[in-house]
Design an enzyme around this catalytic site. Structure first.
Site, short mmCIF file in Angstrom:
data_model
loop_
_atom_site.label_atom_id
_atom_site.label_comp_id
_atom_site.label_asym_id
_atom_site.label_seq_id
_atom_site.Cartn_x
_atom_site.Cartn_y
_atom_site.Cartn_z
N GLY A 130 0.71 -1.00 0.02
CA GLY A 130 0.04 -0.02 -0.10
C GLY A 130 0.80 1.28 0.08
O GLY A 130 1.83 1.38 0.40
N ILE A 251 2.10 2.51 6.36
CA ILE A 251 1.26 3.43 7.52
C ILE A 251 1.03 2.78 8.61
O ILE A 251 0.94 3.50 9.72
CB ILE A 251 0.11 3.88 6.82
CG1 ILE A 251 -0.79 2.72 6.33
CG2 ILE A 251 0.45 4.88 5.55
CD1 ILE A 251 -2.28 3.44 6.28
N ASP A 252 0.94 1.40 8.67
CA ASP A 252 0.38 0.67 9.82
C ASP A 252 1.34 0.96 11.16
O ASP A 252 0.80 0.43 12.15
CB ASP A 252 0.46 -0.75 9.48
CG ASP A 252 -0.81 -1.07 8.22
OD1 ASP A 252 -1.37 -0.07 7.89
OD2 ASP A 252 -0.96 -2.19 7.96
N LYS A 295 -25.87 15.12 18.79
CA LYS A 295 -26.61 14.18 18.68
C LYS A 295 -25.99 13.10 17.93
O LYS A 295 -26.76 12.04 17.97
CB LYS A 295 -27.88 14.72 17.46
CG LYS A 295 -27.23 15.01 16.10
CD LYS A 295 -28.69 15.44 15.26
CE LYS A 295 -28.11 15.96 13.92
NZ LYS A 295 -28.51 17.01 13.41
N TYR A 296 -24.91 13.18 17.68
CA TYR A 296 -24.28 11.67 16.99
C TYR A 296 -23.09 11.02 17.88
O TYR A 296 -22.57 12.01 18.36
CB TYR A 296 -23.81 12.13 15.60
CG TYR A 296 -24.61 12.38 14.60
CD1 TYR A 296 -25.67 11.53 14.37
CD2 TYR A 296 -24.71 13.56 13.66
CE1 TYR A 296 -26.70 11.68 13.15
CE2 TYR A 296 -25.47 13.85 12.77
CZ TYR A 296 -26.53 13.00 12.80
OH TYR A 296 -27.37 13.39 11.58
N MET A 303 -7.57 2.56 9.78
CA MET A 303 -6.39 1.67 9.13
C MET A 303 -5.63 1.03 10.17
O MET A 303 -5.23 1.77 11.02
CB MET A 303 -6.07 1.91 7.79
CG MET A 303 -6.69 1.40 6.61
SD MET A 303 -5.55 1.79 5.19
CE MET A 303 -6.98 1.25 3.85
#
Ligand code: FBP
Length: 722
Positions: A130, A251-252, A295-296, A303
């Site tokens: 990736g 990136i991991d 509200k959320y 990832m």
């Protein structure tokens, strides 16, 4: 009134349009678009080149002290020791004895050394796996160092990843091309791919390509699987004199190298910081949105395949309310179940590690506690690989990977081609179970597996059966982990709601105001409605009040209303406010952060990796991975090194078989970074009255004093060595 206003706006627009026409259109009325498009403002607004791009291209990253002179040499560091795997010793005999090599400035180089160092070279480079921000700077650093040593040398980029090596698809990387991509994100210059060079045929084709191009060296920029490729290629081409150097990309953040005594050689792969900062900026924006719109619950999957390094960094960067760390869940022990089993003289093995159901309860606990203080909103961060750490799911992943790999091995056709539809796959599993029942022995897929698997929602079954990548890895990014988990969370919240245990706390002041405005006495109504009327700034409605019917009954019983009366409007208003709606928005942060421009940290890191690669090549190394020691410290302490790849290899299950691969590192639970996050969990959950504790990292700025110079994980982990 509205119509009058509308007419006014129409008139004003018409005047503006006329003014515009007078200025830009000839008298006859047809627009002179040609002229308009030549306007410098239009040109600038529509150009692909903006100030950010210009600044990035012009930036020259600083070089480590080791690169201050004309030449570098390698100094072996035998103090670093590794526990070597027997299979690695057997399969990689030519490079298994490599040592860590420090890259040093070499002011006193003799003639023979200079001649070898400056020889005209052909070097090939490939991106593998990736994308990760900073890859282009590895090429830029390598190109600059190569040119400095000998401007006649040439650099080739393999097109589309390892396939480019196998199929001899190559482009020459010229100064113009390299300059175009300096300090820019992505792997756009030569693209990337995930092919593994894992068969004798692919290996020999790769070797052929390197020979036919006359390469002196091949540079593999990739993750654990790609550096594994690099080690095998180094072994394969030892006799051809083609050197192979790896570069730790992903990136991991799961390529971190320590020696057997725990000395850190590479504290982070490149790309991690930029991706984490990209995710963190977006997630911190959601923290602001959540606490504004109240509200959320924003559910953010991030990832990172298996390891939760990215989620950990995001937690530090944003202080999101709940961040799951997979490694932590695997470590969980249910002490109550252990004690209960012990009383009966048995051991409950299922008490080790967290189940999916239990995890959903833990999340619910946070949601309910926040709601009790009026915060029926928040931000939850879920690492994409969290399922790997849930025993029951991990067992399915391993079993199904083995079944798919076995099928592919025995039949000469891919499992997914034979069984494209889910029902066909399930039918195969059922047949497998029947067959294994008939044959006796230990079946890989038994009746219990079948039963448990059929309890799982279809989309999740599909996810677990999804195609493995070319290395045999389970593709966590394709599974809707967040959907699975939130499904369980939602179900349990419904139960809690029915039991009257999930309520939104009502601010005492607000309650008093509403009652007074409705002509009611808060001191009389309060104790009737709330279980905790005497304490705290937030009031929780009694468990027994969970519907309008139970509310009415309570008011009647307390003598506040008669049975035939309706609930007073003011009380109804408070009741409605106290009944939570669990609304979520799901987000996936992955490809966006992976494609972001590199942070200054990653720009500097990768440019110096490129310089290190050249030093390793110019000094004859092979089977080494370029790295920068002391990344966790200030730039002046950075030291370029070469790390031997072969001693880092371990046997891992891939495609149902044990194969040698570079060992991945997961979050260590005794690391300072994790311990800090754990200690701040309660504070960041903020399940108490008052403001949340969100942190706003801001965008990746690249220039300017406020740009952070290192990942927070590194800053904290470095404290362990002080
Ligand atoms: P690498 O290990 O190759 O660097 O890739 C990392 C990663 O971005 C993971 O975080 C993610 O699970 C995976 O790639 C996604 O793969 P794909 O690009 O094939 O969807």
């Amino acid at each position: 009134m509205a119509t009058q206003q509308h007419r006014y706006f129409r008139l004003r627009n018409a005047c503006n349009i006329q003014k515009f026409r007078d200025k830009h259109m000839p008298a006859k009325g047809s627009p002179n678009l040609e002229t308009l498009l030549q306007h410098p403002d239009v040109k600038q607004a529509t150009s692909n080149i903006n100030t950010e791009l210009r600044e990035r291209r012009a930036f020259i990253p600083p070089a480590c002290d080791a690169f201050a002179g004309r030449y570098t040499r390698l100094e072996a560091c035998p103090d670093y020791q590794f526990e070597i795997d027997q299979d690695a010793r057997r399969q990689l005999p030519g490079i298994i004895h490599n040592q860590v090599q420090a890259v040093k400035c070499y002011p006193a180089a003799d003639e023979k050394f200079v001649e070898a160092y400056q020889s005209k070279r052909k070097i090939g480079v490939v991106f593998s796996g990736g994308p990760a921000p900073g890859g282009h700077n590895v090429i830029a650093g390598l190109f600059d160092a190569m040119q400095k040593a000998n401007p006649a040398s040439s650099l080739y980029g393999f097109w589309l990843g390892p396939d480019g090596i196998i199929e001899n698809e190559v482009v020459e990387l010229t100064a113009e091309l390299v300059d175009e991509y300096r300090n820019l994100g992505g792997f756009t210059m030569i693209k990337t791919g995930r092919t593994k060079i894992d068969t004798a045929e692919k290996m020999s084709l790769s070797r052929e390509t390197c020979k036919s191009l006359g390469l002196d060296a091949l540079v593999v920029v990739g993750g654990d699987d790609s550096n594994t490729n690099a080690a095998f290629l180094a072994q394969e081409m030892l006799d051809d004199g083609v050197q192979v150097i790896g570069v730790p990309k992903t990136i991991d953040g799961d390529i971190q190298v320590r020696d057997a005594n725990g000395a850190v050689l590479c504290s982070m792969s490149f790309g991690f910081h930029s991706a984490a900062r990209g995710f963190a900026q977006n997630i911190s924006n959601l923290c602001t949105d959540a606490s504004s719109d109240i509200k959320y619950w924003h559910i953010c999957k991030v990832m990172g395949r298996v390891a939760s390094h990215l989620a950990l960094e995001v937690a530090l960067q944003t202080h999101a309310n709940i961040t799951l760390i997979g490694e932590d869940l695997a470590d969980y022990v249910d002490k109550r179940r252990i004690a209960a089993a012990a009383k009966e003289g048995t051991i409950d093995y299922t008490a080790y590690g967290m189940t999916l159901r239990h995890l959903s309860r833990v999340i619910c606990d946070g949601i309910v506690r926040r709601a009790a203080v009026g915060k029926n909103y928040g931000v939850l961060v879920i690492p994409e690989g969290v399922l790997e750490f849930i025993n029951e799911i991990q067992t399915f992943i391993i079993k199904l990977s083995t079944i798919i790999a076995d099928y592919n091995d025995t039949h000469d056709i891919d499992f997914h081609k034979t069984f494209p539809a889910l029902e066909e796959k399930l039918e195969y599993l059922r047949r497998l179970q029947q067959l294994s029942g008939e044959n006796g022995g230990l079946p890989i897929w038994n009746a219990r597996d079948n039963d448990l698997f059929s309890d799982i929602p279809e989309f999740f079954q599909e996810g677990l059966l999804t195609e493995r990548d070319s290395h045999g890895n389970f593709q966590f990014s394709l599974v809707q982990t967040d959907k699975i988990l939130m499904g369980l969370v939602r179900d349990y919240l419904d139960i809690l709601k029915e039991k009257g245990l999930y309520k939104v706390g009502i601010e005492r002041k607000y309650f008093a105001k509403v009652m007074t405005a409705g002509g009611l006495d808060p001191a009389r109504i309060g104790p009737v409605l709330f279980s905790d009327y005497q304490d705290g700034p937030y009031l929780l409605m009694k468990k027994s009040i969970f519907s309008i019917k139970t509310l009415t009954q309570t008011l009647v019983k307390a003598g506040i209303i008669k049975a035939e009366d309706g609930v007073p409007a003011a009380v109804m208003k408070i009741y409605i406010k106290s009944m939570p709606k669990f609304k979520t928005q799901r987000h996936f942060y992955g490809y966006d952060g992976r494609g972001s421009h590199p942070t200054r940290f990653d720009c500097n890191y990768t440019y110096n990796l490129g310089l290190t690669v050249f030093s390793l090549i110019a000094n004859g190394a092979t089977g080494q991975m370029a790295a920068i020691k002391n990344l966790e410290k200030e730039f002046s302490h950075w030291e370029p090194v070469g790390i031997p790849i072969a001693p880092l290899m371990r046997l891992e299950e891939r495609k149902g078989k044990l194969s040698l691969v570079l060992e991945k590192s997961v979050v260590e639970l005794d690391s300072v970074a994790f311990q800090v996050v754990k200690s701040f969990r309660e504070q960041w959950l903020a399940a108490e009255p008052g403001a949340d504790n969100y942190r706003r990292p801001g965008p990746i700025r690249f220039t300017g004093n406020s740009e952070e110079d290192r990942p927070l994980t590194l800053v904290l982990n470095a404290l362990a060595d002080e």
